[in-house]
Design an enzyme around this catalytic site. Structure first.
Site, PDB file in Angstrom:
ATOM      1  N   GLU A  31      48.942  60.232  59.701  1.00 49.16           N
ATOM      2  CA  GLU A  31      48.631  58.920  59.129  1.00 49.16           C
ATOM      3  C   GLU A  31      47.219  58.426  59.434  1.00 49.16           C
ATOM      4  O   GLU A  31      47.037  57.239  59.739  1.00 49.16           O
ATOM      5  CB  GLU A  31      49.671  57.911  59.633  1.00 49.16           C
TER       6      GLU A  31
ATOM      7  N   HIS B 252      56.203  57.952  54.089  1.00 51.84           N
ATOM      8  CA  HIS B 252      56.222  57.913  55.558  1.00 51.84           C
ATOM      9  C   HIS B 252      54.814  57.638  56.109  1.00 51.84           C
ATOM     10  O   HIS B 252      54.627  56.714  56.910  1.00 51.84           O
ATOM     11  CB  HIS B 252      56.777  59.230  56.103  1.00 51.84           C
ATOM     12  N   GLU B 253      53.855  58.419  55.681  1.00 52.84           N
ATOM     13  CA  GLU B 253      52.495  58.242  56.221  1.00 52.84           C
ATOM     14  C   GLU B 253      51.919  56.881  55.811  1.00 52.84           C
ATOM     15  O   GLU B 253      51.218  56.236  56.593  1.00 52.84           O
ATOM     16  CB  GLU B 253      51.581  59.386  55.791  1.00 52.84           C
TER      17      GLU B 253
ATOM     18  N   HIS C  50      53.122  54.151  58.064  1.00 61.82           N
ATOM     19  CA  HIS C  50      52.399  54.083  59.341  1.00 61.82           C
ATOM     20  C   HIS C  50      51.214  53.111  59.278  1.00 61.82           C
ATOM     21  O   HIS C  50      50.700  52.701  60.323  1.00 61.82           O
ATOM     22  CB  HIS C  50      51.864  55.464  59.730  1.00 61.82           C
TER      23      HIS C  50
ATOM     24  N   GLU D 255      57.306  56.016  65.295  1.00 55.48           N
ATOM     25  CA  GLU D 255      58.015  56.878  64.338  1.00 55.48           C
ATOM     26  C   GLU D 255      59.358  56.322  63.858  1.00 55.48           C
ATOM     27  O   GLU D 255      59.693  56.458  62.686  1.00 55.48           O
ATOM     28  CB  GLU D 255      58.181  58.286  64.910  1.00 55.48           C
TER      29      GLU D 255
ATOM     30  N   ASP E 257      53.241  65.864  73.579  1.00 54.60           N
ATOM     31  CA  ASP E 257      53.781  66.600  72.446  1.00 54.60           C
ATOM     32  C   ASP E 257      55.247  66.983  72.668  1.00 54.60           C
ATOM     33  O   ASP E 257      56.022  67.065  71.727  1.00 54.60           O
ATOM     34  CB  ASP E 257      52.954  67.893  72.314  1.00 54.60           C
TER      35      ASP E 257
ATOM     36  N   TYR F 266      62.186  59.673  65.876  1.00 57.53           N
ATOM     37  CA  TYR F 266      62.264  59.398  64.434  1.00 57.53           C
ATOM     38  C   TYR F 266      63.643  58.886  64.041  1.00 57.53           C
ATOM     39  O   TYR F 266      63.787  57.807  63.482  1.00 57.53           O
ATOM     40  CB  TYR F 266      61.980  60.684  63.635  1.00 57.53           C
TER      41      TYR F 266
HETATM   42  N1  BES Z   1      52.309  61.010  63.241  1.00 52.57           N
HETATM   43  C1  BES Z   1      53.175  62.029  62.791  1.00 52.57           C
HETATM   44  C2  BES Z   1      52.686  63.402  63.124  1.00 52.57           C
HETATM   45  C3  BES Z   1      52.481  63.660  64.604  1.00 52.57           C
HETATM   46  C4  BES Z   1      53.415  63.283  65.527  1.00 52.57           C
HETATM   47  C5  BES Z   1      51.334  64.296  65.031  1.00 52.57           C
HETATM   48  C6  BES Z   1      53.191  63.527  66.871  1.00 52.57           C
HETATM   49  C7  BES Z   1      51.121  64.539  66.375  1.00 52.57           C
HETATM   50  C8  BES Z   1      52.046  64.145  67.303  1.00 52.57           C
HETATM   51  C9  BES Z   1      53.425  61.945  61.295  1.00 52.57           C
HETATM   52  O1  BES Z   1      53.489  60.654  60.809  1.00 52.57           O
HETATM   53  C10 BES Z   1      54.761  62.548  61.022  1.00 52.57           C
HETATM   54  O2  BES Z   1      55.727  62.030  61.502  1.00 52.57           O
HETATM   55  N2  BES Z   1      54.797  63.620  60.242  1.00 52.57           N
HETATM   56  C11 BES Z   1      56.013  64.296  59.865  1.00 52.57           C
HETATM   57  C12 BES Z   1      56.460  63.900  58.486  1.00 52.57           C
HETATM   58  C13 BES Z   1      57.479  62.858  58.381  1.00 52.57           C
HETATM   59  C14 BES Z   1      57.945  62.718  56.936  1.00 52.57           C
HETATM   60  C15 BES Z   1      58.632  62.931  59.311  1.00 52.57           C
HETATM   61  C16 BES Z   1      55.718  65.768  59.821  1.00 52.57           C
HETATM   62  O3  BES Z   1      54.576  66.152  60.011  1.00 52.57           O
HETATM   63  O4  BES Z   1      56.631  66.548  59.563  1.00 52.57           O
HETATM   64 ZN    ZN Z   2      55.239  59.690  61.426  1.00 49.53          ZN
END
Ligand code: BES
Ligand code: ZN
Length: 634
Positions: free
Chosen positions: A295, A319-320, A323, A342, A401, A409
């Site tokens: 995002e 989703h993005e 954010h 999330e 991480d 989520y």
């Molecule tokens: N912000 C996250 C991606 C992220 C999370 C990067 C933790 C680094 C550390 C992003 O918004 C996200 O949640 N992406 C998901 C997609 C979503 C539809 C659940 C993904 O990348 O799968």
């Molecule tokens: Zn996200």
């Protein structure tokens, strides 16, 4: 088990800040920034905002695509609390020199290296309000992924993109790399003239003649949202405030795929208040991008694997976009509060989808999400990591991480739907609107949110919701709302029929969307014969599916049922796609048998050079790669 974060600041230092507030023209700006008392202890940053903190960043960078380095100068406006130093996070950077605003060299030292990097301590007198650091990135700059022309769609030009979240911005910019810090930024970037540069900031839509680009981000953002991409990129307009960047071979297809983007922004604003970031654009990156989406403000970074040709996977854009409120406007104060980013975003995303695509669509999304949660809760328990099934995490001493699972989520989402059910949609929406408005451009801890929730929405005497269990205990509480989907009930019938021997071609699948296919594939029984796997594949063409979610779910079934006919396609998928969400389950499933492990390692050897560090970090562990290659690499 309740982790209450210590406040670093005392009332005394807040007074000190007022006393230090410099000349009047800066006073407005200073008054607008986060005060030091807003900073909470973040175990994932070495910075000490109680001594000095940054409020603005000016980057002057040059990108060397063939040498694979970024070098230049980062200058900062700081609030100096007169403690004699300021501390930055760095990792994998060469620090060349540090100067004050008058060009005077400032003494600095680099601390010991840990998984958080090396703290950079700079000595500053009480008069210092601005300083600059000349630096260069290196091979350990894990935010950066440098792609050879071969790894791009066009195959002609190299490509570079960054990934900051969670603690990677410090690997390409010396920064106070905590989500509790907020800064505005500008950037001047010099790249090869045949390439285009975009950032999470104001972007141009056309290429500059000389490879020079200037950017502004005037809203205060946490450092993990600073992002950069360099490549053979073109722009297409979608709506008044929306558009898409991608490599030339993909850009028209992407614009078509995301045609609903403007409607999504309108729907989001109707729900939770004005969009505060001027434009909402998306850049579609090469397939090695390790996430589905990121995002980055004003410019979401996205995987090309959501381009299915029929718009079926664009919930990820919702989703993005969401954010832009939950995460970018109101930001988790530490990575232990990740669910505030999330969980809220998943809730918001489904509300946007409901408005744009209807209730059936949102229901299917919710059921798919709950299935993922159930699986994750089970896996974490099996792995002895039940503690990570709490919403409020305790990630001290670990890479943040590790806490980034479906719990934040989907358990977060389940919690918010419970609150919605308990208070009614109208009241809950008004509460959320107020929340985003009240805490815009601020950071939020779990404790602060819970206090606000009790104060603004709930009857404090009411204990029936079991709030503390939701936030501070493991697993999914018994009062989690039940999710169900009308359309999936029909899929379930098809699964039962097929399982009882009805041929695949007789199933009523004509109007199924990607979600129904995913549900179908997830719901298939265990122990399917090769013959019946082949029947499914022949009838529905799963192995050759152009829809990444369908292909992925099918490959999971293929591994579970040892349907090796699909392995060449599986190998190709794993080599081409670097999205960790797909890689982890597939490699893990392969690795569960001896023969599968051999297959996995053979594929990984070829695929690994295509992956971002985010993905290799995870898959190295799944396959015992480091251990295996240790004698070679040392
Ligand atoms: N912000 C996250 C991606 C992220 C999370 C990067 C933790 C680094 C550390 C992003 O918004 C996200 O949640 N992406 C998901 C997609 C979503 C539809 C659940 C993904 O990348 O799968
Ligand atoms: Zn996200």
């Amino acid at each position: 088990m309740i982790q209450v974060k210590m406040k670093l600041m005392t009332a005394g230092t807040a007074v000190l800040l007022t006393a230090c507030t410099p000349e009047p023209e800066r006073a407005d700006k200073a008054a607008d920034v986060q005060t030091p008392s807003d900073h909470v202890l973040d175990t994932h940053s070495a910075s000490t905002p109680d001594e000095a903190y940054i409020t603005h960043l000016d980057l002057d960078l040059s990108v060397d695509m063939s040498g694979r380095t970024i070098s230049g100068k980062a200058s900062y406006d700081i609030v100096n609390l007169g403690r004699g130093r300021i501390v930055f996070d760095t990792r994998g950077l060469s620090i060349l020199e540090v100067k004050d605003a008058h060009g005077k060299l400032l003494k600095h030292t680099l601390g010991d290296s840990t998984f958080l990097g090396r703290p950079l301590m700079v000595e500053i007198g009480p008069e210092v309000e601005r300083l600059s650091i000349a630096y260069r990135t290196g091979a350990e700059s894990d935010a950066l992924q440098w792609l050879s022309p071969q790894q791009t769609g066009g195959k002609e030009h190299p490509f570079l993109f960054t990934q900051g979240q969670a603690i990677l911005t410090r690997t390409w910019i010396p920064i106070q790399d905590s989500p509790g810090i907020r800064i505005t930024y500008t950037a001047h970037v010099q790249a090869p003239s045949e390439l285009m540069v975009v950032m999470s900031a104001t972007n141009t839509t056309t290429r500059s003649a000389n490879g020079e680009y200037n950017f502004r981000m005037e809203q205060r953002i946490p450092p993990y949202l600073i992002a950069l991409a360099v490549g053979d990129i073109e722009y297409r307009n979608i709506g008044a405030r929306t558009g898409v960047y991608a490599e030339p071979n993909l850009v028209d297809k992407a614009a078509k795929e995301f045609e609903d983007m403007e409607r999504m922004v309108v729907a989001a604003e109707e729900l939770y208040g004005p969009y505060r970031w001027e434009r909402y654009d998306v850049i579609v990156l090469p397939p090695s991008f390790p996430f589905g989406g990121m995002e980055n403000p004003m410019l979401t970074f996205a995987t090309p694997t959501i381009i299915a040709g029929d718009g079926s996977l664009t919930a990820l854009i919702a989703h993005e976009l969401a954010h832009s409120w939950s995460g970018n406007l109101v930001t988790n104060a530490t990575w232990d509060d990740f669910w505030l980013n999330e969980g809220f975003t998943v809730y918001f995303e489904k509300r946007i989808c409901e408005k744009v695509y209807g209730k059936d669509y949102a229901e299917m999304l919710a059921v798919l999400g709950r299935q993922e949660l159930t699986r994750t809760l089970h896996d974490l328990k099996e792995a002895g990591q039940d503690a990570d099934t709490r919403l409020k995490l305790d990630l001290a001493g670990r890479n943040p991480d590790d806490g980034m699972t479906d719990v934040a989520y989907e358990k977060g989402y389940a919690f918010l739907t419970l609150l919605e059910a308990a208070t009614g949609r109208e009241k809950f929406d008004a509460f959320l609107r107020g929340y985003f408005e009240t805490f815009a451009f601020k950071s939020m801890t779990t404790e602060k949110f819970m206090a606000y929730l009790k104060q603004e929405l709930l009857d404090p005497a009411d204990v029936t919701l079991d709030l503390d269990a939701w936030v501070y205990q493991t697993g999914l509480p018994a009062n989690a709302p039940v999710v169900a989907s009308r359309r999936f009930a029909l899929v379930d019938t098809a699964i039962v029929r097929w399982s009882s021997g009805v041929p695949a071609k007789e199933l009523a699948t004509a109007d199924w969307t990607a979600f129904e296919w995913m549900h179908f594939l997830r719901g298939l029984p265990a122990g399917i014969t090769t013959q019946r796997m082949a029947e499914l594949d022949k009838t529905f063409g799963f192995t050759a599916s152009g829809n990444s979610e369908i292909a992925f779910t099918w490959f999971e079934r293929c591994i579970a049922n040892h349907y090796e006919h699909a392995y060449p396609a599986l190998a190709e998928f794993l080599i081409h796609v670097g999205r960790r969400k797909f890689l982890t389950p597939l490699y893990t499933a392969l690795a569960s048998t001896e023969n599968g492990m051999l297959v996995a390692r053979t594929i990984y050897k070829q695929a690994r050079p295509n992956y971002h560090s985010v993905s290799t970090r995870t898959i190295d562990e799944v396959l015992g790669w480091q251990k295996m290659t240790e004698p070679v690499t040392m």
